[in-house]
Design an enzyme around this catalytic site. Structure first.
Site, PDB file in Angstrom:
ATOM      1  N   CYS A  69       9.553  -4.296 -17.037  1.00  0.00           N
ATOM      2  CA  CYS A  69       9.543  -5.700 -16.640  1.00  0.00           C
ATOM      3  C   CYS A  69      10.636  -6.488 -17.373  1.00  0.00           C
ATOM      4  O   CYS A  69      11.810  -6.364 -17.049  1.00  0.00           O
ATOM      5  CB  CYS A  69       8.154  -6.302 -16.838  1.00  0.00           C
ATOM      6  SG  CYS A  69       7.880  -7.826 -15.904  1.00  0.00           S
ATOM      7  N   ARG A 158       7.599 -13.365 -13.082  1.00  0.00           N
ATOM      8  CA  ARG A 158       7.993 -14.597 -12.408  1.00  0.00           C
ATOM      9  C   ARG A 158       9.485 -14.624 -12.067  1.00  0.00           C
ATOM     10  O   ARG A 158       9.919 -15.340 -11.190  1.00  0.00           O
ATOM     11  CB  ARG A 158       7.636 -15.796 -13.309  1.00  0.00           C
ATOM     12  CG  ARG A 158       7.875 -17.149 -12.710  1.00  0.00           C
ATOM     13  CD  ARG A 158       7.222 -18.229 -13.580  1.00  0.00           C
ATOM     14  NE  ARG A 158       5.775 -18.183 -13.459  1.00  0.00           N
ATOM     15  CZ  ARG A 158       4.924 -18.091 -14.480  1.00  0.00           C
ATOM     16  NH1 ARG A 158       5.378 -18.040 -15.709  1.00  0.00           N
ATOM     17  NH2 ARG A 158       3.628 -18.066 -14.276  1.00  0.00           N
ATOM     18  N   HIS A 203       4.868  -2.559 -13.713  1.00  0.00           N
ATOM     19  CA  HIS A 203       4.155  -2.174 -14.933  1.00  0.00           C
ATOM     20  C   HIS A 203       3.414  -0.853 -14.716  1.00  0.00           C
ATOM     21  O   HIS A 203       2.228  -0.849 -14.364  1.00  0.00           O
ATOM     22  CB  HIS A 203       3.148  -3.260 -15.325  1.00  0.00           C
ATOM     23  CG  HIS A 203       3.763  -4.486 -15.900  1.00  0.00           C
ATOM     24  ND1 HIS A 203       3.946  -4.666 -17.253  1.00  0.00           N
ATOM     25  CD2 HIS A 203       4.265  -5.593 -15.301  1.00  0.00           C
ATOM     26  CE1 HIS A 203       4.520  -5.835 -17.477  1.00  0.00           C
ATOM     27  NE2 HIS A 203       4.721  -6.418 -16.302  1.00  0.00           N
ATOM     28  N   GLU A 205       2.237   1.110 -16.818  1.00  0.00           N
ATOM     29  CA  GLU A 205       1.137   1.304 -17.771  1.00  0.00           C
ATOM     30  C   GLU A 205      -0.193   0.804 -17.219  1.00  0.00           C
ATOM     31  O   GLU A 205      -1.267   1.237 -17.663  1.00  0.00           O
ATOM     32  CB  GLU A 205       1.449   0.615 -19.112  1.00  0.00           C
ATOM     33  CG  GLU A 205       1.352  -0.906 -19.122  1.00  0.00           C
ATOM     34  CD  GLU A 205       2.597  -1.613 -18.615  1.00  0.00           C
ATOM     35  OE1 GLU A 205       2.694  -2.834 -18.829  1.00  0.00           O
ATOM     36  OE2 GLU A 205       3.455  -0.959 -18.002  1.00  0.00           O
TER      37      GLU A 205
END
Length: 214
Positions: A69, A158, A203, A205
């Site tokens: 990210c 975002r 993500h 994870e």
């Protein structure tokens, strides 16, 4: 990282580094003996310059690098600054600049609907949140990792990488090996000249479990 260690019957030794507090020379000393560098997700400017220095060190010394990210976005900034010499490259999350390689997401598609926002909109409505599909380039390292060219991964961010400011990345061996289905939003960045230099906008994870590593 721990889940990956369990999957491969090894113990992963994690060295946590506070990027906000360390200077460049201290950073290099801490990173000198690591086998890999992970820059995780996050919000805000804290520690950003230290993270960018760590990415530069990984890129220049062929140390395996994984950016998640914000980590992926900072790798785009690092390459733009230090490979292409655009010293003012940055994210509009941090400051206004002539070279905003990362900027606020103002329009995206989901479930056949177009969502539009601007800088004056409520920030709560500008986050790309949840599971989205990504298309991986055949022959890329990431497609080999997944053994697929279509994946679904969870998002929570975002800001997006701005393709209009990264058109020359291919010239130096960096390319976006994963894209949104409409080919507008970069999902994966990798280097063809590095043994393991990968950044992902999503993500992974969030889909990993101790006995079912991502």
């Amino acid at each position: 990282l721990t889940h990956g260690g369990i999957e491969n019957d090894v113990k992963v030794e994690i060295q946590w580094i506070n990027a906000e507090k360390i200077e460049t020379d201290q950073l290099i000393k801490k990173l000198k003996n690591v086998n890999g560098i992970l820059i995780p997700g996050g919000f805000g400017y804290r520690g950003v310059e230290g993270k960018i220095n760590a990415i530069k060190f990984a890129r220049e010394n062929n140390i395996p690098f994984f950016g998640i990210c914000l980590g992926m976005q900072l790798s785009v900034i690092e390459i733009s600054r230090n490979v292409f010499g655009l010293s003012d490259s940055n994210s509009t999350e941090f400051k206004s600049t002539k070279n905003p390689v990362v900027s606020l997401m103002t329009e995206w598609n989901k479930e056949d609907k177009i969502e539009r926002r601007d800088l004056s909109s409520d920030k709560g409505g500008t986050m790309r949140l949840g599971e989205y599909k990504a298309i991986l380039k055949p022959g890329s390292k990431v497609s080999e990792i997944y053994n697929a060219i279509e994946i679904y991964e969870r998002h929570r961010h975002r800001y997006e990488v701005d393709l209009s400011h990264t058109k020359n990345f291919n010239e130096k061996g960096f390319y976006f090996s994963g894209m949104s289905p409409d080919n507008v939003l970069p999902e994966v960045l990798e280097s063809v000249n590095h043994k393991w230099f990968i950044g992902v906008q999503f993500h992974p994870e969030l889909k990993s479990r101790p006995l079912a590593a991502h």
